[in-house]
Design an enzyme around this catalytic site. Structure first.
Site, PDB file in Angstrom:
ATOM      1  N   ARG A  41       0.845  -1.197   0.000  1.00 53.79           N
ATOM      2  CA  ARG A  41       0.000   0.000   0.000  1.00 53.79           C
ATOM      3  C   ARG A  41       0.879   1.246   0.000  1.00 53.79           C
ATOM      4  NH1 ARG A  41      -4.576  -1.695   4.536  1.00 53.79           N
ATOM      5  NH2 ARG A  41      -5.438  -3.482   3.391  1.00 53.79           N
ATOM      6  N   ASP A  85       2.078   4.978  -0.152  1.00 54.74           N
ATOM      7  CA  ASP A  85       1.409   6.187   0.310  1.00 54.74           C
ATOM      8  C   ASP A  85       1.296   7.221  -0.803  1.00 54.74           C
ATOM      9  OD1 ASP A  85       1.092   5.285   2.947  1.00 54.74           O
ATOM     10  OD2 ASP A  85       3.104   5.947   3.504  1.00 54.74           O
ATOM     11  N   ARG A 114      11.202   5.422   4.830  1.00 46.60           N
ATOM     12  CA  ARG A 114      11.364   6.874   4.927  1.00 46.60           C
ATOM     13  C   ARG A 114      11.969   7.272   6.270  1.00 46.60           C
ATOM     14  NH1 ARG A 114       5.474   8.748   3.550  1.00 46.60           N
ATOM     15  NH2 ARG A 114       6.329  10.801   4.141  1.00 46.60           N
TER      16      ARG A 114
END
Length: 265
Positions: A51, A53, A211
């Site tokens: 999934r 972002d 990240r």
């Protein structure tokens, strides 16, 4: 008679709310489901391997869907690409086993976080790399990244509020290196700059994990954090002690890995 399709996708995530269909905004999943529904003549549910972002890109996202269409695979690919916007492409369409699921059948994924390190960021790199004009010690970043390898609890790199039962993951490879830009990106102007690439392969990832790792490794590269602090962070499980979450537009899902079929299968 139904069949399961495996779709390999590439997309520029700039304009989208992410992979997952949401109440507002355009998602990659929604686009693929809408196109397959038009092709199949009935509602189709699409499952993605990850999934991604809002703003995150993919070179090799994988999706699966159960459909009824008897069309040949090349025809399906051409039809889907004709219905999709130009920043979302179906690269491959394959018939998969009846129990294939893009997410649950996956053995691992590879992500890259891309940083443009240099005074001037070329315009063609701005949508898919984070611009950091200050120098980075890439060798120290690579040393720190290797401490991520192995099976660990990665709570220190997980966004708050994540609903996963366990933060334990196995990182099979974590490296930081330099990639020189081609003239198609830099224009060959000699402005000076390079891509610094954080590349991580694992059996699974937590929300914003790559990240958060990138933000932490950048602090190492800027000498604001010691190399050895990464191992200490993993042991602590303290998200507040690790680096800031790097912007989404520098992240790319490079590849989804699946177990090899048995010989002779």
């Amino acid at each position: 008679m139904s069949r399961v399709l495996k779709l390999t996708l590439a997309y520029d995530g700039t304009a989208y709310v992410g992979w997952q269909r949401q109440a507002e905004g355009v998602s990659i999943q929604g686009l693929i489901e809408d196109a397959l529904t038009r092709l199949d003549g009935a509602p189709v549910t699409v499952h993605g391997a990850g999934r991604t972002d809002a703003g995150v890109h993919a070179f090799g996202q994988v999706a699966s869907a159960r459909v009824m269409t008897p069309r040949e695979l090349p025809v399906i690919r051409r039809a889907l690409n004709a219905m999709l916007p130009g920043d979302v492409r179906v690269l491959e369409v394959d018939d998969a086993a009846p129990d294939f699921h893009a997410r649950y059948s996956a053995a691992g994924k590879i992500y890259e976080y891309r940083i443009w390190q240099g005074d001037v960021q070329p315009p063609f790199a701005r949508a898919w790399s984070w611009h950091l004009p200050r120098p980075l010690n890439v060798a120290e970043m690579d040393r720190a990244a290797r401490m991520l390898e192995g099976r660990h609890d990665f709570s220190a790199f997980q966004s708050a509020g994540s609903a996963v039962r366990s933060a334990v993951r196995t990182v099979t490879s974590a490296r930081v290196g330099v990639r020189e830009p081609g003239e198609d990106v830099s224009g060959g102007t000699g402005a000076g700059g390079q891509f610094v690439i954080v590349r991580i392969a694992a059996d699974g990832f937590l929300r914003h994990m790559v990240r958060a790792v990138a933000g932490t490794l950048i602090e190492v590269g800027e000498a604001r954090r010691d190399v050895g602090s990464v191992a200490a962070l993993i042991a602590s499980g303290d998200r507040a002690a690790s680096g800031a979450t790097a912007p989404a537009h520098g992240l790319v899902l490079v590849r989804v890995m699946y177990p090899s079929p048995p010989a002779g299968a």
